[in-house]
Design a protein around this motif. Structure first.
Motif, PDB file in Angstrom:
ATOM      1  N   ALA A 175      -5.239  28.852  15.315  1.00  0.00           N
ATOM      2  CA  ALA A 175      -4.001  29.360  15.098  1.00  0.00           C
ATOM      3  C   ALA A 175      -3.789  30.771  15.740  1.00  0.00           C
ATOM      4  O   ALA A 175      -2.988  31.009  16.518  1.00  0.00           O
ATOM      5  CB  ALA A 175      -3.514  29.415  13.656  1.00  0.00           C
TER       6      ALA A 175
ATOM      7  N   GLN B 109      -3.687  30.424  19.536  1.00  0.00           N
ATOM      8  CA  GLN B 109      -2.456  29.958  19.995  1.00  0.00           C
ATOM      9  C   GLN B 109      -1.132  30.723  19.722  1.00  0.00           C
ATOM     10  O   GLN B 109      -0.137  30.617  20.474  1.00  0.00           O
ATOM     11  CB  GLN B 109      -2.496  28.550  19.529  1.00  0.00           C
ATOM     12  CG  GLN B 109      -3.479  27.633  20.263  1.00  0.00           C
ATOM     13  CD  GLN B 109      -3.827  26.463  19.542  1.00  0.00           C
ATOM     14  OE1 GLN B 109      -3.004  26.028  18.758  1.00  0.00           O
ATOM     15  NE2 GLN B 109      -4.765  25.495  19.769  1.00  0.00           N
ATOM     16  N   GLN B 110      -1.260  31.376  18.639  1.00  0.00           N
ATOM     17  CA  GLN B 110       0.115  31.879  18.293  1.00  0.00           C
ATOM     18  C   GLN B 110       0.457  33.431  19.076  1.00  0.00           C
ATOM     19  O   GLN B 110      -0.564  33.915  19.320  1.00  0.00           O
ATOM     20  CB  GLN B 110       0.080  32.124  16.644  1.00  0.00           C
ATOM     21  CG  GLN B 110       0.485  30.920  15.854  1.00  0.00           C
ATOM     22  CD  GLN B 110       0.384  31.255  14.319  1.00  0.00           C
ATOM     23  OE1 GLN B 110       0.926  32.364  14.168  1.00  0.00           O
ATOM     24  NE2 GLN B 110      -0.034  30.378  13.467  1.00  0.00           N
TER      25      GLN B 110
ATOM     26  N   SER C 184       2.590  35.406  11.026  1.00  0.00           N
ATOM     27  CA  SER C 184       3.329  36.204  11.827  1.00  0.00           C
ATOM     28  C   SER C 184       4.119  37.135  10.732  1.00  0.00           C
ATOM     29  O   SER C 184       4.724  37.988  11.316  1.00  0.00           O
ATOM     30  CB  SER C 184       4.258  35.277  12.412  1.00  0.00           C
ATOM     31  OG  SER C 184       4.950  34.640  11.578  1.00  0.00           O
TER      32      SER C 184
ATOM     33  N   ASP D 171       0.778  29.452   9.228  1.00  0.00           N
ATOM     34  CA  ASP D 171       2.160  29.662   9.615  1.00  0.00           C
ATOM     35  C   ASP D 171       2.503  31.003   9.191  1.00  0.00           C
ATOM     36  O   ASP D 171       3.461  31.628   9.657  1.00  0.00           O
ATOM     37  CB  ASP D 171       2.874  28.585   9.257  1.00  0.00           C
ATOM     38  CG  ASP D 171       2.920  27.158   9.964  1.00  0.00           C
ATOM     39  OD1 ASP D 171       2.102  27.125  11.061  1.00  0.00           O
ATOM     40  OD2 ASP D 171       3.401  26.242   9.612  1.00  0.00           O
TER      41      ASP D 171
END
Ligand SMILES: Cc1cc2nc3c(=O)[nH]c(=O)nc-3n(C[C@H](O)[C@H](O)[C@H](O)COP(=O)(O)O)c2cc1C
Length: 150
Positions: free
Chosen positions: A73, A76-77, A46, A43
């Motif tokens: 990740a 997908q992000q 970014s 997470d």
């Protein structure tokens, strides 16, 4: 610029490579996080402008299991402006030398601004230090290019 070096290593070769890249990058990057994959949460991706992934290869040219969630990740992000580099160690005795680097390279090319790739045989040697300097230079060049466009 906020940058990340995240790595996976079992017996230390890849950790050594990650440390070499880190020492080159930190000469120009003031805000640099250096994290083992087990201590990283996807997470946080970014928050970075640049990310270097350093991995060994396992099985038959495979991405190590502990790197799978990072791989997924990034797929997908929305990270299309993240500047990335992929480096790794492997053993030429195996049919797919540094196969994990190739797999990450193909995915990063599609989903991020891939800047540079590096493959090293087992533990890094003196000559690899020069390659790590060039690796870091390429990362910075790409960040400057992306920043100029924005
Ligand atoms: C079971 C096993 C499978 C491996 N498979 C590959 C492979 O497919 N391709 C490769 O280039 N290296 C392969 N390697 C070599 C490792 O990637 C290499 O030794 C690496 O430098 C280990 O990194 P580390 O010291 O950071 O753990 C394998 C090693 C082991 C023990």
């Amino acid at each position: 610029m906020k940058a990340l070096v995240v790595y996976a290593s079992r017996t230390g070769n890849t950790e050594q490579l990650a440390m070499l890249i880190k020492s080159e990058l930190e000469q120009v990057v003031s805000d640099l996080d250096f994290v083992r994959i087990e201590d990283f949460h996807e997470d946080l991706l970014s928050a970075y402008q640049a990310c270097v992934i350093v991995t060994y290869t396992w099985g038959n040219g495979d991405v190590p299991e502990e790197m799978n969630s990072l791989y997924k990740a990034i797929e997908q992000q929305p990270l299309s402006s993240l500047v990335t580099g992929i480096a790794g160690t492997g053993d030429q005795c195996y049919p797919y030398f540094c196969g994990a680097v190739d797999q990450f390279r193909d995915m990063l090319y599609v989903h991020t601004k891939l800047s540079v790739t590096l493959k090293v045989e087992l533990s890094p040697q003196q000559s690899d230090a020069v390659k790590c300097r060039k690796f870091a230079e390429k990362m910075i060049e790409k960040v400057n290019e992306v920043t100029a466009v924005c």
